[in-house]
Write a protein that holds these residues in place. Structure first.
Motif, short mmCIF file in Angstrom:
data_model
loop_
_atom_site.label_atom_id
_atom_site.label_comp_id
_atom_site.label_asym_id
_atom_site.label_seq_id
_atom_site.Cartn_x
_atom_site.Cartn_y
_atom_site.Cartn_z
N LEU A 12 68.82 -21.33 5.16
CA LEU A 12 69.76 -20.41 5.73
C LEU A 12 71.28 -20.83 5.86
CD1 LEU A 12 67.19 -18.60 8.21
CD2 LEU A 12 68.56 -17.69 6.15
N GLU A 16 74.61 -19.37 4.29
CA GLU A 16 75.62 -19.07 5.05
C GLU A 16 76.88 -19.70 4.48
OE1 GLU A 16 76.46 -18.19 9.77
OE2 GLU A 16 76.19 -20.22 9.24
N GLU A 17 76.72 -20.90 4.12
CA GLU A 17 78.13 -21.76 3.84
C GLU A 17 78.61 -21.24 2.68
OE1 GLU A 17 78.77 -26.15 2.10
OE2 GLU A 17 77.53 -25.79 3.91
N THR A 19 77.73 -17.96 0.92
CA THR A 19 77.72 -16.85 0.37
C THR A 19 79.10 -16.13 0.51
OG1 THR A 19 76.45 -15.88 2.03
CG2 THR A 19 75.36 -16.52 0.25
N ASP A 64 73.13 -12.70 0.07
CA ASP A 64 73.65 -12.95 1.34
C ASP A 64 72.49 -13.10 2.34
OD1 ASP A 64 75.39 -13.33 3.51
OD2 ASP A 64 76.46 -11.31 3.21
N ILE A 65 72.93 -13.52 3.80
CA ILE A 65 71.84 -13.21 4.78
C ILE A 65 71.95 -11.98 5.45
CG2 ILE A 65 71.31 -14.38 6.95
CD1 ILE A 65 72.62 -16.64 6.09
N ARG A 70 70.85 -13.37 10.09
CA ARG A 70 71.74 -14.01 10.86
C ARG A 70 71.38 -14.21 12.47
NH1 ARG A 70 75.91 -15.33 8.53
NH2 ARG A 70 76.48 -14.23 6.61
N LEU A 73 69.05 -17.13 12.51
CA LEU A 73 69.99 -18.39 12.14
C LEU A 73 70.69 -18.70 13.60
CD1 LEU A 73 70.78 -20.64 10.45
CD2 LEU A 73 72.42 -19.21 9.49
N ASP A 74 71.19 -17.87 14.14
CA ASP A 74 72.26 -17.93 15.50
C ASP A 74 71.15 -18.46 16.39
OD1 ASP A 74 74.24 -17.07 14.34
OD2 ASP A 74 74.38 -15.15 14.89
N ARG A 77 70.72 -22.44 15.12
CA ARG A 77 71.70 -23.03 14.42
C ARG A 77 71.94 -24.31 15.32
NH1 ARG A 77 75.51 -21.07 11.69
NH2 ARG A 77 75.43 -19.21 12.38
#
Length: 114
Positions: A12, A16-17, A19, A64-65, A70, A73-74, A77
């Protein structure tokens, strides 16, 4: 195959990095990015990301995510939060993705004094 939440997190973060919501990334890209992990393991976890609704794409290509991805992931993270989350779930052996997310979320809220 048993899920490895470190691999899920690493995928993930990489997605994120790279896409932009337009380009497609094939599984081969991720095989090259994580050469220390067997291709079958990467492929399995990519499939899981699709099946769980964490990423979007077509025919195995990541675009994409998702908003759900997201959100997850948040919550995981921050490296400290992630390590604390893993230490909490380790005695249980295996938990659902939503439990992982909720534990991380509760740790974040605790650190914020909420």
């Amino acid at each position: 195959m048993k899920l490895n939440y470190d691999i899920i997190r690493n995928l993930l973060l990489k997605i994120e990095e790279i896409t932009d919501g337009d380009k497609n990334f094939s599984p081969i890209y991720f095989f090259k990015e994580f050469p220390e992990t067997e291709e079958t393991v990467i492929a399995y976890h990519l499939k899981y990301l699709f099946d769980a609704g964490l990423v979007e794409g077509s025919e195995g290509y990541v675009i994409d995510i998702t908003p759900f991805g997201r959100n997850y992931l948040d919550n995981i993270r921050n490296r400290t939060i992630w390590e604390e989350t893993k230490s909490k779930i380790q005695p249980l052996g295996s938990v659902t993705l939503s439990v992982v997310s909720e534990i991380a979320k509760s740790l974040i809220l605790s650190k914020l004094g909420l």
